[in-house]
Design an enzyme around this catalytic site. Structure first.
Site, PDB file in Angstrom:
ATOM      1  N   PRO A   2      40.274  53.680   6.707  1.00 56.40           N
ATOM      2  CA  PRO A   2      40.764  52.418   6.128  1.00 56.40           C
ATOM      3  C   PRO A   2      40.179  51.205   6.849  1.00 56.40           C
ATOM      4  CG  PRO A   2      42.587  53.919   6.614  1.00 56.40           C
ATOM      5  CD  PRO A   2      41.349  54.505   7.232  1.00 56.40           C
ATOM      6  N   GLU A   3      39.668  50.246   6.075  1.00 56.33           N
ATOM      7  CA  GLU A   3      39.114  49.014   6.626  1.00 56.33           C
ATOM      8  C   GLU A   3      39.998  47.848   6.168  1.00 56.33           C
ATOM      9  OE1 GLU A   3      34.888  48.760   5.842  1.00 56.33           O
ATOM     10  OE2 GLU A   3      34.685  50.934   5.893  1.00 56.33           O
TER      11      GLU A   3
END
Ligand SMILES: [Zn+2]
Length: 264
Positions: A2-3
């Site tokens: 996840p960014e």
């Protein structure tokens, strides 16, 4: 992993559930994902009220009352799930006065930490990729002698970007990932800055990219992966010029780019 857009989506989906709730209990069963002692962490959390939940780069930060913070980094496969049923990958259970928050993480690269102050590792990060000004971005970049791919991944430069959005931003800006940061001309810096903001905002609108098993706190997948132009499209035609997208390693990270559209 996840960014910024995925973490932002998790935070937005969590906020209506947890804001104003009191923590009745916190249980941890996996030392690998917990920074600190389980019993001490539970003692620190129980009785506290969640004043707000926000995103700090790729960290999720719960601000507690009367004091303290609960900090969660999702690592590669971490998920914060609202009112789910615990399963074998559930490594933390937060029982609130209304509802339950689970932390699931199959690969256990994520981290949970309760602290009185924001930890140093969080405080020393650069400005948020969506908040940094063009002037600051330009100034910071001028000092960087490494390749752009590595500069943009460095959380002390700007915080929030990871492999997906760096590749996508560089493609949209027409800039080669191997370009040395400090050598980028001013007009191209602006192009890169605009491309970074554009791709992040579009991805947030699509609730992030569900590459492996990423979901938000309500279990909903993102849809931005269908709009990736280079990331994991190795060998497929460039959507602009038709040349095959190539993959190379920069700073030990798989890097996807168009050899024709992206110039040094
Ligand atoms: Zn191309």
């Amino acid at each position: 992993m996840p960014e910024l857009p995925e973490v932002e989506t998790v935070v937005r989906s969590l906020a209506p559930h947890v804001t104003g709730r009191r923590i009745l209990n916190a249980e941890f069963n996996q030392p690998r994902v917990l920074r600190g002692d389980a019993e001490a962490t539970t003692r620190m959390l129980v009785g506290k009220k969640i004043e707000s939940v926000g995103r700090y780069g790729k960290f999720i930060v719960f601000t507690l009352r009367p004091a303290g913070f609960l900090i969660v980094h999702l690592g590669m496969t971490g998920k914060l799930l609202w009112n789910g049923a615990p399963e074998k990958h559930t490594h933390a259970i937060f029982t609130l006065d209304r509802g339950t928050l689970l932390y699931n993480d199959s690969r256990q690269f994520g981290r949970i930490e309760a602290a009185r102050e924001l930890p140093e590792g969080v405080q020393k990060l650069g400005p948020d990729a969506l908040a940094v000004s063009l002037d600051d971005f330009t100034d910071f970049l001028r000092k960087r002698k490494s390749r752009l791919k590595a500069v943009l991944l460095d959380q002390t430069f700007v915080r929030g970007l990871g492999n997906i959005y760096v590749d996508e931003a560089l493609f949209r800006a027409g800039v080669h990932p191997m370009t040395i940061g400090a050598t980028l001309r001013k007009d191209r810096v602006k192009k890169l800055y605009d491309a970074m903001r554009e791709v992040l905002n579009e991805a947030i609108e699509r609730r992030g990219s569900s590459i492996s098993d990423y979901v938000d706190s309500d279990g909903t997948r993102g849809s931005f992966q269908a709009l990736h132009r280079v990331y994991r499209r190795t060998g497929e035609p460039c959507l602009t010029c038709g040349r095959a997208i190539e993959r190379t390693l920069v700073a030990q990270r798989g890097t996807h780019y168009c050899p024709k559209c992206q110039k040094r």
